[in-house]
Design an enzyme around this catalytic site. Structure first.
Site, PDB file in Angstrom:
ATOM      1  N   ARG A  96      -4.631  -4.228 -21.906  1.00  0.00           N
ATOM      2  CA  ARG A  96      -5.224  -4.155 -23.177  1.00  0.00           C
ATOM      3  C   ARG A  96      -4.176  -3.530 -24.343  1.00  0.00           C
ATOM      4  O   ARG A  96      -4.951  -3.253 -25.312  1.00  0.00           O
ATOM      5  CB  ARG A  96      -6.652  -3.351 -23.025  1.00  0.00           C
TER       6      ARG A  96
ATOM      7  N   ARG B  62     -25.707  -2.224 -22.237  1.00  0.00           N
ATOM      8  CA  ARG B  62     -24.764  -1.271 -22.154  1.00  0.00           C
ATOM      9  C   ARG B  62     -24.786  -0.219 -23.069  1.00  0.00           C
ATOM     10  O   ARG B  62     -25.126  -0.578 -24.258  1.00  0.00           O
ATOM     11  CB  ARG B  62     -23.405  -1.964 -21.986  1.00  0.00           C
TER      12      ARG B  62
ATOM     13  N   ARG C 243     -15.251  -0.253 -31.159  1.00  0.00           N
ATOM     14  CA  ARG C 243     -14.486  -1.290 -29.895  1.00  0.00           C
ATOM     15  C   ARG C 243     -13.807  -2.391 -30.485  1.00  0.00           C
ATOM     16  O   ARG C 243     -12.681  -2.749 -30.335  1.00  0.00           O
ATOM     17  CB  ARG C 243     -15.418  -1.677 -29.062  1.00  0.00           C
TER      18      ARG C 243
ATOM     19  N   LYS D 139     -14.933 -12.600 -21.567  1.00  0.00           N
ATOM     20  CA  LYS D 139     -14.160 -12.702 -20.430  1.00  0.00           C
ATOM     21  C   LYS D 139     -14.649 -12.308 -18.901  1.00  0.00           C
ATOM     22  O   LYS D 139     -14.640 -13.119 -18.182  1.00  0.00           O
ATOM     23  CB  LYS D 139     -13.162 -11.411 -20.608  1.00  0.00           C
TER      24      LYS D 139
ATOM     25  N   ARG E 110     -26.299  -8.839 -25.559  1.00  0.00           N
ATOM     26  CA  ARG E 110     -25.937  -8.952 -23.993  1.00  0.00           C
ATOM     27  C   ARG E 110     -27.056  -7.880 -23.418  1.00  0.00           C
ATOM     28  O   ARG E 110     -27.300  -6.900 -23.827  1.00  0.00           O
ATOM     29  CB  ARG E 110     -24.651  -8.358 -23.896  1.00  0.00           C
TER      30      ARG E 110
END
Ligand code: AP5
Length: 231
Positions: A97, A169, A180, A22, A136
């Site tokens: 969300r 992160r 998550r 996203k 990431r």
């Protein structure tokens, strides 16, 4: 829908699991249409880093992979959407969300006499999501997103654009990732049905190279605009 500076673009919502891409796609869409990229995750992380009251409330929730409360997030988004740079349109990344957030957004748009959002659901398989999240790396200065497996920076560990050291992160640790993904299945997956039932959902295969996903998203946005008779 054209990308010239005067045209009204409206609200584009990017739905998708953690790691679906996203943020990567939202940056490209925002640049193409010249509208702001509003990421609730980025705004919350900025608040955590700055130690604001909102950040203090959100920190522990985010670190365990849960969702921040609807009231806090809706209020934060209301403030952001009221800024003048959102007048032509906005790309929402990570919001709504929950169904309660989607209902709030519908009410807010109706009150401002704005069209309902164009909603693009970026779909990616579980194993690919895990690889994307664990690999990431992001630039803390300009927000550029990299991946050690799929989109490595030219020089290891350093942002291509500004040269800052890249960071991982906190919520990209494996144990938090699984929380998550559970929150996503429980609270965010039902949103696809909310938008499908209203004829607004556009589904995109997200496990393709970035440029191909981007082309499909543009096609979906332009198709929605044509269907509603907007420019
Ligand atoms: P948020 O920051 O929104 O995180 P998320 O939804 O979990 O999504 P991510 O940012 O992890 O993934 P992404 O889909 O943007 O993927 P990306 O482009 O980076 O939220 C964080 C937390 O904040 C939440 O857990 C919650 O606590 C809180 N929060 C936020 N919004 C909230 C809300 N509305 N309500 C309540 N709480 C909220 O890509 C991932 C990786 O894949 C990158 O390394 C990238 O380089 C790579 N990649 C991307 N596309 C491709 C591709 N096509 N091929 C190969 N690799 C790719």
């Amino acid at each position: 829908m054209t990308a010239n500076a005067a045209s009204h673009v409206g609200t584009i919502v990017l739905l998708g699991a953690p790691g679906a891409g996203k943020g990567t796609q939202a940056r490209l869409i925002a640049e193409h249409y010249g509208i702001p990229h509003v990421s609730t995750g980025d705004i919350l992380r900025e608040n955590v880093a700055e130690g604001t009251e909102l950040g203090r409330k959100a920190k522990a929730v985010m670190e365990r992979g849960d969702l921040v409360s609807d009231d806090l997030v809706n209020g934060m988004v209301a403030d952001r959407l009221a800024r003048p740079d959102c007048a032509r349109g906005v790309i929402l990344d990570g919001f709504p969300r929950t169904t309660a957030q989607a209902e709030w957004l519908d009410r807010d748009l109706a009150q401002r006499r704005e069209r309902p959002p164009v909603v693009v659901n970026v779909e990616v398989g579980y194993n690919q999501l895990l690889q994307r999240l664990t690999g990431r790396r992001t630039c803390p200065v300009d927000g550029q997103i990299y991946n050690i497996h799929f989109q490595p920076p030219k020089k290891e560990g350093v942002c291509d654009v500004c040269g800052a050291p890249l960071v991982q992160r906190k919520d990209d640790k494996e144990e938090v990732i699984s929380e998550r993904l559970k929150s996503y299945e429980r609270q965010t997956l039902p949103l696809a049905e909310y938008y499908r039932a209203r004829g607004r959902l556009r589904r995109i295969q997200g496990d393709l190279p970035v440029q191909q996903v981007m082309t499909e998203i543009f096609r979906a946005i332009e198709g929605s605009a044509a269907a509603t008779g907007t420019e």
